[in-house]
Scaffold this motif. Structure first.
Motif, PDB file in Angstrom:
ATOM      1  N   PHE A 178      89.571  50.715  76.877  1.00  8.55           N
ATOM      2  CA  PHE A 178      88.290  49.997  76.973  1.00  8.55           C
ATOM      3  C   PHE A 178      88.594  48.691  77.669  1.00  8.55           C
ATOM      4  O   PHE A 178      89.764  48.382  77.953  1.00  8.55           O
ATOM      5  CB  PHE A 178      87.677  49.769  75.572  1.00  8.55           C
ATOM      6  N   ILE A 224      89.997  42.838  75.623  1.00  5.67           N
ATOM      7  CA  ILE A 224      89.484  41.572  75.094  1.00  5.67           C
ATOM      8  C   ILE A 224      90.651  40.602  75.034  1.00  5.67           C
ATOM      9  O   ILE A 224      91.702  40.908  74.462  1.00  5.67           O
ATOM     10  CB  ILE A 224      88.875  41.795  73.687  1.00  5.67           C
ATOM     11  N   HIS A 242      83.672  40.617  70.519  1.00  3.66           N
ATOM     12  CA  HIS A 242      83.880  41.330  71.782  1.00  3.66           C
ATOM     13  C   HIS A 242      83.838  40.347  72.952  1.00  3.66           C
ATOM     14  O   HIS A 242      83.040  40.491  73.880  1.00  3.66           O
ATOM     15  CB  HIS A 242      82.887  42.473  71.946  1.00  3.66           C
ATOM     16  N   ASP A 248      92.786  42.283  72.156  1.00  2.00           N
ATOM     17  CA  ASP A 248      92.355  43.586  71.628  1.00  2.00           C
ATOM     18  C   ASP A 248      92.364  44.530  72.813  1.00  2.00           C
ATOM     19  O   ASP A 248      91.591  44.350  73.764  1.00  2.00           O
ATOM     20  CB  ASP A 248      90.954  43.450  71.015  1.00  2.00           C
ATOM     21  N   ASP A 286      94.360  51.634  70.260  1.00  2.00           N
ATOM     22  CA  ASP A 286      93.456  50.489  70.083  1.00  2.00           C
ATOM     23  C   ASP A 286      94.103  49.525  69.099  1.00  2.00           C
ATOM     24  O   ASP A 286      94.258  49.874  67.928  1.00  2.00           O
ATOM     25  CB  ASP A 286      92.109  51.009  69.549  1.00  2.00           C
ATOM     26  N   HIS A 313      86.985  52.524  63.054  1.00  2.00           N
ATOM     27  CA  HIS A 313      86.341  53.673  63.680  1.00  2.00           C
ATOM     28  C   HIS A 313      87.357  54.751  63.999  1.00  2.00           C
ATOM     29  O   HIS A 313      88.530  54.456  64.261  1.00  2.00           O
ATOM     30  CB  HIS A 313      85.633  53.230  64.981  1.00  2.00           C
ATOM     31  N   HIS A 328      85.888  54.963  70.378  1.00  2.00           N
ATOM     32  CA  HIS A 328      85.025  55.084  69.197  1.00  2.00           C
ATOM     33  C   HIS A 328      84.652  56.558  69.111  1.00  2.00           C
ATOM     34  O   HIS A 328      83.750  57.030  69.774  1.00  2.00           O
ATOM     35  CB  HIS A 328      83.802  54.180  69.317  1.00  2.00           C
ATOM     36  N   GLU A 365      90.352  47.254  61.091  1.00  2.00           N
ATOM     37  CA  GLU A 365      90.279  46.028  61.891  1.00  2.00           C
ATOM     38  C   GLU A 365      89.315  44.985  61.323  1.00  2.00           C
ATOM     39  O   GLU A 365      88.290  44.671  61.936  1.00  2.00           O
ATOM     40  CB  GLU A 365      89.898  46.361  63.335  1.00  2.00           C
ATOM     41  N   GLU A 414      94.146  44.570  63.906  1.00  2.00           N
ATOM     42  CA  GLU A 414      93.738  45.977  64.012  1.00  2.00           C
ATOM     43  C   GLU A 414      94.947  46.887  64.169  1.00  2.00           C
ATOM     44  O   GLU A 414      95.785  46.673  65.048  1.00  2.00           O
ATOM     45  CB  GLU A 414      92.815  46.162  65.237  1.00  2.00           C
TER      46      GLU A 414
END
Ligand code: GLY
Ligand code: MN
Ligand code: MN
Length: 356
Positions: A184, A187, A198, A215, A226, A290, A297, A319, A333
């Motif tokens: 993803f 971050i 986020h 992240d 993740d 998640h 996710h 997380e 996390e």
């Protein structure tokens, strides 16, 4: 393929005679197809993958157990209807969470007088929640990349270095280590920006006395990792310690509580109660974690409303975070695998107060 047989066997239980799969992660899960566009049609007696001419050869190579149908000469919905007519289903399920109104309108035209379109949700995602051995190994391989980047990145974080530089460093390092891409958008946040769960990376330079939060995750062979770590840049103050230690205590307690039979809500509550007891209940708004897999996710997870019952083979993130506007935030996390007796923490990165 087992997954198709499982879905075919469960069609009646889902109150349909056939299922049209359009979510591409679900298409990959049931067929092995890694391209960007396709539709899978599963009936009680057969399974087909519909592709345009860009993907015919690829689908033939990757999807041994499905009939490969090139639909280029007609609409994919017309082609699907022709396939469905062979078994004359009364009720055809579509993935309501992913079908657009416009595609629904197109399908309705072909379905008219032939079959009823039924809304379904989560048929494939529920299967995806429990990973088989090959999938778990794929997640582990993606995690090995993000773990290695963690060990390198701590030497790159220093006052003056921007959030964007760190994001580029992380993304590039994952690629260099063989990742197919990022799980993803990374971050990378410093100081007050860490209060945004986020946050997007900015040109802000990291400063001494602040938190720095990263992240990120790797995508490898269609599976993702993740991880989040929050670092102290320079000597921390008492409030920073308090927040960090509260999040870490909550995270460890939640991980310790994970075992088959527990619900997602029960695990979420363990962490949330510790954060609330420390006086930061209003500063933890998001879910505890998640499911992680083909999608970052990947379906259900840990949240106050989650009725998910944990089973061995589930891979879920843990997380918790505390976010304070104007001050900053902490999130820690890890990715965990639910095992027969409890869980295994798959991520292997330090999380005791990391002071740089
Ligand atoms: N940034 C995505 C996540 O950790 O859930
Ligand atoms: Mn994350
Ligand atoms: Mn996550």
């Amino acid at each position: 393929m087992n997954r198709i047989r499982t879905i075919a066997r469960n069609l009646a239980a889902n109150n349909v005679d056939a299922l049209i799969i359009t979510n591409m992660s679900n298409v990959f899960y049931v067929s092995g197809f890694t391209g960007s566009a396709a539709m899978v049609v599963i009936t009680e007696r057969d399974a087909s993958i519909l592709v345009d001419s860009r993907y015919t050869l690829q689908a033939k190579r990757q999807c041994e157990d499905l009939d490969v149908v090139e639909f280029s000469a007609m609409s994919v919905f017309e082609a699907a209807t022709k396939i469905l007519e062979r078994s004359d289903p009364k009720r055809v399920g579509v993935e309501a969470d992913y079908m657009t109104m416009s595609d629904y309108g197109k399908l309705v035209k072909f379905a008219e007088g032939k079959y009823q379109i039924c809304s379904t949700s989560g048929i494939v995602e529920r299967l995806r929640c429990v990973k088989d051995a090959k999938e778990i190994e794929a997640v582990r391989a993606a995690i090995r990349i993000s773990d290695t980047v963690f060990r390198a990145m701590r030497y790159e974080i220093k006052p003056g270095v921007t959030e964007k530089h760190m994001a580029a460093f992380i993304d590039n390092a994952m690629r260099e280590l063989g990742a197919d891409g990022t799980a993803f958008s990374t971050i990378s946040a410093s100081g007050p920006n860490t209060a945004l769960p986020h946050a997007y990376p900015t040109d802000r330079p990291i400063q001494a006395g602040e938190f720095y939060l990263a992240d990120y995750g790797a995508r490898l062979n269609m599976y993702n990792s993740d991880i989040t770590r929050t670092f102290f840049v320079g000597e921390p103050n008492a409030k920073q310690y308090e927040i960090y230690d509260t999040v870490l205590t909550a995270q460890k307690a939640a991980i310790k509580a994970i075992r088959p039979g527990k619900t997602g809500a029960e695990i979420d509550k363990v962490a949330r109660d510790i954060i609330a007891y420390a006086g930061f209940g209003d500063c933890f708004g998001h879910s505890l974690g998640h499911s992680l897999g083909i999608d970052t996710h990947d379906g259900a997870g840990f949240s106050p409303k989650s009725s998910l019952v944990l089973k061995p083979g589930m891979v879920i993130t843990v997380e918790p975070g505390i976010y304070i506007e104007g001050f900053g935030g902490v999130r820690i996390e890890d990715d965990i695998l639910v095992t027969e007796n409890g869980c295994e923490v798959l991520t292997d990165c330090d999380k005791e107060r990391i002071i740089l």
